[in-house]
Design a protein around this motif. Structure first.
Motif, mmCIF file in Angstrom:
data_model
loop_
_atom_site.group_PDB
_atom_site.id
_atom_site.type_symbol
_atom_site.label_atom_id
_atom_site.label_comp_id
_atom_site.label_asym_id
_atom_site.label_seq_id
_atom_site.Cartn_x
_atom_site.Cartn_y
_atom_site.Cartn_z
ATOM 1 N N ILE A 136 0.851 -1.186 0.000
ATOM 2 C CA ILE A 136 0.000 0.000 0.000
ATOM 3 C C ILE A 136 0.889 1.238 0.000
ATOM 4 O O ILE A 136 1.595 1.505 0.973
ATOM 5 N N GLY A 137 0.857 1.985 -1.086
ATOM 6 C CA GLY A 137 1.592 3.236 -1.157
ATOM 7 C C GLY A 137 0.689 4.415 -0.875
ATOM 8 O O GLY A 137 -0.463 4.268 -0.450
ATOM 9 N N GLY A 138 1.203 5.610 -1.138
ATOM 10 C CA GLY A 138 0.399 6.793 -0.936
ATOM 11 C C GLY A 138 -0.629 6.994 -2.032
ATOM 12 O O GLY A 138 -1.746 7.437 -1.782
ATOM 13 N N GLY A 139 -0.261 6.647 -3.274
ATOM 14 C CA GLY A 139 -1.156 6.871 -4.397
ATOM 15 C C GLY A 139 -1.764 5.626 -4.988
ATOM 16 O O GLY A 139 -2.772 5.703 -5.693
ATOM 17 N N SER A 140 -1.160 4.455 -4.724
ATOM 18 C CA SER A 140 -1.641 3.229 -5.369
ATOM 19 C C SER A 140 -1.400 2.025 -4.473
ATOM 20 O O SER A 140 -0.664 2.091 -3.484
ATOM 21 N N PHE A 141 -2.047 0.933 -4.851
ATOM 22 C CA PHE A 141 -1.945 -0.332 -4.125
ATOM 23 C C PHE A 141 -1.484 -1.387 -5.124
ATOM 24 O O PHE A 141 -2.158 -1.663 -6.116
#
Length: 375
Positions: A136-141
């Motif tokens: 899980i990143g800040g902008g995408s998974f």
């Protein structure tokens, strides 16, 4: 050799310097990072504002100077969803290169998932069998599955914790209605993607490879980072569901009292928990393991693999070392060996670090085929 990895993420910009050689694990030497949520600098048209670009350029210059000061011999610089999905992403990359001479390699979502999976495979080894990696990143998974070093299926969806917080959770604490609507949106986005994974088989191991997963595991009782990377850390679906409910009732200020939660992550913690909860539920796994290696380590290891084939590298300092033998016979044999060694070509000299650009360029990441299937 000393390698630098410059990671322009959605929440932070981070330079990591590691000492490594082929066949050995990368050992962190130093790091330099700054909270910089590029998502917060997006205007109504999806462009990164001039002030956001300025902040980015300033950090890249700092990172280059930091790497040069610590005698890095190679620098890998990359960016992920924050710039990849910005309307003016190409212009931002061009400005960074013009003002810093650093070329940021833009990774696609599936490339990002593939390189993270590569690091996970190296960490757990072949004995782990089929692996499912979640990040899980800040902008995408990102999600990836496979039995080899590179995944059979790798994909990315726009379910980053920072993005979801910005788009769905406006109040502090969030309303029950907004949390319910976000849960529904996350599941509707994930369900068709998860079905593709079910067709590939079931994983022996589910790994979580992001700061969000590490924070959630720490809240649920896992060992702190100070215990070292070799302590086994797990995140159970039952604990995750309980803590997602608790966090939804907390203000951002209250979340800072939870173990392992930083100022930069407190606001988006709930969105990350909801994505993690939905992923474990839809993939039908009761728990996951937290892997200490992720995208940066994957890129480092791939770079080292490339260097093995490009040029002759000296072995590790301990390879071939023997204690001195005082016998005359041993001395005579050593003398012959040394005479033979002097006739060989000298080893390649260590490269300087004149500019923050790979020379030679790193090997390209294998391009996934349609729908994220690794080629």
């Amino acid at each position: 050799m000393r390698l630098g990895v410059l990671d322009i993420g959605s929440n932070t910009v981070h330079l990591l310097l590691v000492d490594a050689h082929p066949g050995a694990r990368p050992v962190a030497f130093a790091s330099h990072k700054r909270p910089l949520s590029l998502v917060q600098y997006l205007d109504g048209d999806g462009n990164i504002s001039d002030s956001g670009q300025h902040e980015l350029v300033e950090f890249v210059l700092e990172a280059w100077e930091f790497a040069a000061r610590h005698k890095a011999e190679d620098l890998l610089a990359f960016c992920t969803s924050a710039i990849r999905e910005a309307t003016n992403g190409a212009e931002v990359l061009a400005r960074v290169k013009h003002e810093t001479t650093v070329t940021l390699q833009e990774l696609t979502g599936s490339e990002e998932a593939s390189m993270t999976f590569f690091a996970v495979r190296r960490w757990y080894g072949w004995g782990a069998g089929p692996i499912l990696d979640l990040d899980i990143g800040g902008g995408s998974f990102e999600m990836a599955y496979g039995t080899d070093e590179l995944p059979e299926f790798a994909t990315s969806v726009p379910l980053g914790a920072s993005r979801l917080t910005r788009d769905w959770l406006h109040e502090d604490p969030p309303t029950a209605k907004s949390v319910k609507e976000l849960r529904r949106y996350i599941r509707s986005t994930l369900k068709p993607v998860v079905r593709n994974f079910h067709e590939l088989g079931r994983a022996n191991l589910v790994a979580g490879t992001s700061k969000t997963f590490r924070s959630l595991a720490r809240i649920a009782g896992a060992a702190p980072s100070g215990a070292g990377p070799y302590v086994k850390r797990e995140l159970h679906a039952a604990d995750l569901g309980l803590w997602a409910q608790r966090i939804s009732a907390m203000t951002v200020a209250d979340r800072l009292y939870l173990p392992g939660v930083s100022d930069a992550r407190a606001r988006q913690l709930l969105a990350g928990a909801l994505v993690a909860e939905a992923a474990l539920e839809l993939f039908e796994f009761p728990k996951m393991e937290i892997c200490p290696w992720a995208l940066r380590e994957g890129l480092i290891l791939r770079r080292l693999d490339q260097l093995v084939f490009e040029e002759a590298l000296d072995p590790a300092p301990h390879v071939g070392k023997r204690k001195k033998d005082k016998s005359k016979k041993k001395a005579k044999e050593d003398g012959k060996h040394q005479k033979h060694k002097e006739t060989e070509e000298p080893a390649h000299p260590v490269k300087e670090f004149p500019v923050p650009v790979n020379d030679p360029a790193p090997a390209p990441i294998p391009a996934p085929a349609a729908d994220g299937l690794a080629s």
